[in-house]
Design a protein around this motif. Structure first.
Motif, PDB file in Angstrom:
ATOM      1  N   ASN A  82       0.833  -1.199   0.000  1.00 55.24           N
ATOM      2  CA  ASN A  82       0.000   0.000   0.000  1.00 55.24           C
ATOM      3  C   ASN A  82       0.870   1.253   0.000  1.00 55.24           C
ATOM      4  O   ASN A  82       2.047   1.201   0.361  1.00 55.24           O
ATOM      5  CB  ASN A  82      -0.902  -0.008   1.235  1.00 55.24           C
ATOM      6  N   SER A  83       0.266   2.354  -0.408  1.00 53.71           N
ATOM      7  CA  SER A  83       0.953   3.658  -0.419  1.00 53.71           C
ATOM      8  C   SER A  83       2.321   3.541  -1.087  1.00 53.71           C
ATOM      9  O   SER A  83       3.349   3.965  -0.541  1.00 53.71           O
ATOM     10  CB  SER A  83       1.113   4.185   1.015  1.00 53.71           C
ATOM     11  N   LEU A  84       2.331   2.980  -2.270  1.00 55.77           N
ATOM     12  CA  LEU A  84       3.595   2.730  -2.954  1.00 55.77           C
ATOM     13  C   LEU A  84       4.312   4.024  -3.301  1.00 55.77           C
ATOM     14  O   LEU A  84       3.676   5.046  -3.609  1.00 55.77           O
ATOM     15  CB  LEU A  84       3.368   1.886  -4.208  1.00 55.77           C
ATOM     16  N   LYS A  85       5.633   3.970  -3.252  1.00 51.21           N
ATOM     17  CA  LYS A  85       6.490   5.114  -3.526  1.00 51.21           C
ATOM     18  C   LYS A  85       7.444   4.766  -4.667  1.00 51.21           C
ATOM     19  O   LYS A  85       7.731   3.589  -4.893  1.00 51.21           O
ATOM     20  CB  LYS A  85       7.310   5.453  -2.282  1.00 51.21           C
ATOM     21  N   PRO A  86       7.952   5.756  -5.363  1.00 53.06           N
ATOM     22  CA  PRO A  86       8.915   5.458  -6.438  1.00 53.06           C
ATOM     23  C   PRO A  86      10.103   4.632  -5.947  1.00 53.06           C
ATOM     24  O   PRO A  86      10.620   3.793  -6.701  1.00 53.06           O
ATOM     25  CB  PRO A  86       9.353   6.848  -6.898  1.00 53.06           C
ATOM     26  N   GLU A  87      10.510   4.824  -4.703  1.00 51.09           N
ATOM     27  CA  GLU A  87      11.637   4.056  -4.174  1.00 51.09           C
ATOM     28  C   GLU A  87      11.301   2.594  -3.910  1.00 51.09           C
ATOM     29  O   GLU A  87      12.178   1.802  -3.566  1.00 51.09           O
ATOM     30  CB  GLU A  87      12.198   4.699  -2.896  1.00 51.09           C
ATOM     31  N   ASP A  88      10.036   2.216  -4.074  1.00 50.01           N
ATOM     32  CA  ASP A  88       9.647   0.805  -3.981  1.00 50.01           C
ATOM     33  C   ASP A  88       9.884   0.072  -5.304  1.00 50.01           C
ATOM     34  O   ASP A  88       9.694  -1.143  -5.375  1.00 50.01           O
ATOM     35  CB  ASP A  88       8.178   0.667  -3.591  1.00 50.01           C
ATOM     36  N   THR A  89      10.283   0.793  -6.335  1.00 53.23           N
ATOM     37  CA  THR A  89      10.568   0.175  -7.620  1.00 53.23           C
ATOM     38  C   THR A  89      11.696  -0.837  -7.476  1.00 53.23           C
ATOM     39  O   THR A  89      12.786  -0.509  -6.994  1.00 53.23           O
ATOM     40  CB  THR A  89      10.953   1.249  -8.656  1.00 53.23           C
ATOM     41  N   ALA A  90      11.422  -2.084  -7.869  1.00 59.91           N
ATOM     42  CA  ALA A  90      12.391  -3.161  -7.691  1.00 59.91           C
ATOM     43  C   ALA A  90      11.838  -4.431  -8.321  1.00 59.91           C
ATOM     44  O   ALA A  90      10.660  -4.499  -8.693  1.00 59.91           O
ATOM     45  CB  ALA A  90      12.664  -3.397  -6.208  1.00 59.91           C
ATOM     46  N   VAL A  91      12.694  -5.437  -8.413  1.00 62.22           N
ATOM     47  CA  VAL A  91      12.241  -6.792  -8.706  1.00 62.22           C
ATOM     48  C   VAL A  91      11.947  -7.459  -7.365  1.00 62.22           C
ATOM     49  O   VAL A  91      12.798  -7.447  -6.466  1.00 62.22           O
ATOM     50  CB  VAL A  91      13.289  -7.596  -9.487  1.00 62.22           C
ATOM     51  N   TYR A  92      10.759  -7.999  -7.239  1.00 63.42           N
ATOM     52  CA  TYR A  92      10.307  -8.619  -5.990  1.00 63.42           C
ATOM     53  C   TYR A  92      10.378 -10.135  -6.142  1.00 63.42           C
ATOM     54  O   TYR A  92       9.888 -10.692  -7.143  1.00 63.42           O
ATOM     55  CB  TYR A  92       8.889  -8.178  -5.670  1.00 63.42           C
ATOM     56  N   TYR A  93      10.976 -10.770  -5.149  1.00 66.90           N
ATOM     57  CA  TYR A  93      11.185 -12.213  -5.167  1.00 66.90           C
ATOM     58  C   TYR A  93      10.488 -12.853  -3.976  1.00 66.90           C
ATOM     59  O   TYR A  93      10.484 -12.301  -2.871  1.00 66.90           O
ATOM     60  CB  TYR A  93      12.676 -12.534  -5.062  1.00 66.90           C
ATOM     61  N   CYS A  94       9.952 -14.047  -4.192  1.00 67.20           N
ATOM     62  CA  CYS A  94       9.530 -14.851  -3.061  1.00 67.20           C
ATOM     63  C   CYS A  94      10.554 -15.962  -2.853  1.00 67.20           C
ATOM     64  O   CYS A  94      11.253 -16.366  -3.786  1.00 67.20           O
ATOM     65  CB  CYS A  94       8.131 -15.413  -3.244  1.00 67.20           C
ATOM     66  N   ALA A  95      10.643 -16.411  -1.612  1.00 64.81           N
ATOM     67  CA  ALA A  95      11.643 -17.397  -1.243  1.00 64.81           C
ATOM     68  C   ALA A  95      11.077 -18.316  -0.176  1.00 64.81           C
ATOM     69  O   ALA A  95      10.137 -17.949   0.538  1.00 64.81           O
ATOM     70  CB  ALA A  95      12.911 -16.710  -0.744  1.00 64.81           C
ATOM     71  N   ALA A  96      11.679 -19.498  -0.054  1.00 64.02           N
ATOM     72  CA  ALA A  96      11.210 -20.460   0.934  1.00 64.02           C
ATOM     73  C   ALA A  96      12.392 -21.217   1.528  1.00 64.02           C
ATOM     74  O   ALA A  96      13.470 -21.305   0.922  1.00 64.02           O
ATOM     75  CB  ALA A  96      10.236 -21.452   0.293  1.00 64.02           C
ATOM     76  N   LYS A  97      12.175 -21.740   2.729  1.00 65.55           N
ATOM     77  CA  LYS A  97      13.155 -22.615   3.363  1.00 65.55           C
ATOM     78  C   LYS A  97      12.418 -23.533   4.321  1.00 65.55           C
ATOM     79  O   LYS A  97      11.346 -23.193   4.817  1.00 65.55           O
ATOM     80  CB  LYS A  97      14.228 -21.822   4.107  1.00 65.55           C
ATOM     81  N   ALA A  98      13.019 -24.678   4.617  1.00 69.34           N
ATOM     82  CA  ALA A  98      12.372 -25.647   5.492  1.00 69.34           C
ATOM     83  C   ALA A  98      12.426 -25.225   6.954  1.00 69.34           C
ATOM     84  O   ALA A  98      11.548 -25.572   7.734  1.00 69.34           O
ATOM     85  CB  ALA A  98      13.023 -27.014   5.322  1.00 69.34           C
ATOM     86  N   ASP A  99      13.454 -24.482   7.362  1.00 63.22           N
ATOM     87  CA  ASP A  99      13.600 -24.042   8.742  1.00 63.22           C
ATOM     88  C   ASP A  99      12.654 -22.878   9.010  1.00 63.22           C
ATOM     89  O   ASP A  99      12.807 -21.822   8.413  1.00 63.22           O
ATOM     90  CB  ASP A  99      15.045 -23.611   8.980  1.00 63.22           C
ATOM     91  N   PRO A 100      11.679 -23.041   9.915  1.00 62.32           N
ATOM     92  CA  PRO A 100      10.707 -21.975  10.153  1.00 62.32           C
ATOM     93  C   PRO A 100      11.209 -20.865  11.072  1.00 62.32           C
ATOM     94  O   PRO A 100      10.500 -19.883  11.295  1.00 62.32           O
ATOM     95  CB  PRO A 100       9.541 -22.717  10.811  1.00 62.32           C
ATOM     96  N   LEU A 101      12.428 -21.001  11.597  1.00 60.84           N
ATOM     97  CA  LEU A 101      12.952 -19.992  12.510  1.00 60.84           C
ATOM     98  C   LEU A 101      13.706 -18.917  11.732  1.00 60.84           C
ATOM     99  O   LEU A 101      14.056 -19.105  10.569  1.00 60.84           O
ATOM    100  CB  LEU A 101      13.889 -20.658  13.522  1.00 60.84           C
ATOM    101  N   LEU A 102      13.974 -17.825  12.395  1.00 65.22           N
ATOM    102  CA  LEU A 102      14.750 -16.720  11.812  1.00 65.22           C
ATOM    103  C   LEU A 102      14.242 -16.377  10.423  1.00 65.22           C
ATOM    104  O   LEU A 102      14.910 -16.589   9.404  1.00 65.22           O
ATOM    105  CB  LEU A 102      16.237 -17.080  11.769  1.00 65.22           C
ATOM    106  N   LEU A 103      13.028 -15.814  10.380  1.00 62.80           N
ATOM    107  CA  LEU A 103      12.320 -15.601   9.121  1.00 62.80           C
ATOM    108  C   LEU A 103      13.040 -14.657   8.171  1.00 62.80           C
ATOM    109  O   LEU A 103      12.680 -14.585   6.998  1.00 62.80           O
ATOM    110  CB  LEU A 103      10.922 -15.075   9.407  1.00 62.80           C
ATOM    111  N   LYS A 104      14.039 -13.931   8.644  1.00 64.43           N
ATOM    112  CA  LYS A 104      14.734 -12.976   7.798  1.00 64.43           C
ATOM    113  C   LYS A 104      15.886 -13.595   6.997  1.00 64.43           C
ATOM    114  O   LYS A 104      16.331 -13.014   6.003  1.00 64.43           O
ATOM    115  CB  LYS A 104      15.277 -11.837   8.674  1.00 64.43           C
TER     116      LYS A 104
END
Length: 120
Positions: A82-104
Motif C-alpha cells: 500500500n501507499s507505494l512510492k517510487p523508491e519501492d521500484t524493484a524486482v520482488y522475489y519470493c523465497a522459501a526454506k524448510a527451517d521456520p525460525l529466523l524468518l529474515k
C-alpha cells in the motif's frame, strides 16, 4: 518451485498485491518470504511467515505499508503493498526454506521475481 506474479507499473500512492504460488511439495511449517532488489542495490528482506504456522516478521523500514498473508488452499503467499512510492521500484522475489525460525535469513528456494515499477 515458487512462481511470483502480480508486478506491474503503478503510480505513487497506489496499492498492488503480489502472489507467490508454491508447487511440488507441501510447505506446511516452511518459512516463506518476500525480498526485493532495486537497481544498483543489494537484495533486502521485506516480510516472512511460517506457512500454516502463524508467525509473521516484517522489516522495520516498511512501517506497516506492506502485509504478508497466505491462502492455505491455494498454497499461495501474498504481499499486499500500500501507499507505494517510487523508491519501492524493484524486482520482488519470493523465497522459501524448510527451517521456520529466523524468518529474515537463509532462504534456499527462490522464485523468478516480478518487476514492480512505481512512477511519481
Amino acid at each position: 518451485q515458487l512462481q511470483a506474479s502480480g508486478g506491474g507499473l503503478v503510480q505513487a500512492g497506489d496499492s498492488l498485491r503480489l502472489s507467490c504460488t508454491a508447487s511440488g511439495r507441501t510447505f506446511t511449517n516452511y518459512a516463506l518470504a518476500w525480498f526485493r532488489q532495486a537497481p544498483g542495490k543489494e537484495r533486502e528482506f521485506l516480510a516472512g511467515l511460517t506457512f500454516r504456522g502463524g508467525s509473521r516478521y516484517y522489516a522495520d523500514f516498511l512501517k506497516g505499508r506492506f502485509h504478508i498473508s497466505e491462502d492455505d488452499a491455494k498454497n499461495t503467499v501474498y504481499l499486499q503493498m500500500n501507499s507505494l512510492k517510487p523508491e519501492d521500484t524493484a524486482v520482488y522475489y519470493c523465497a522459501a526454506k524448510a527451517d521456520p525460525l529466523l524468518l529474515k535469513f537463509d532462504y534456499n528456494y527462490w522464485g523468478q521475481g516480478t518487476l514492480v515499477t512505481v512512477s511519481s
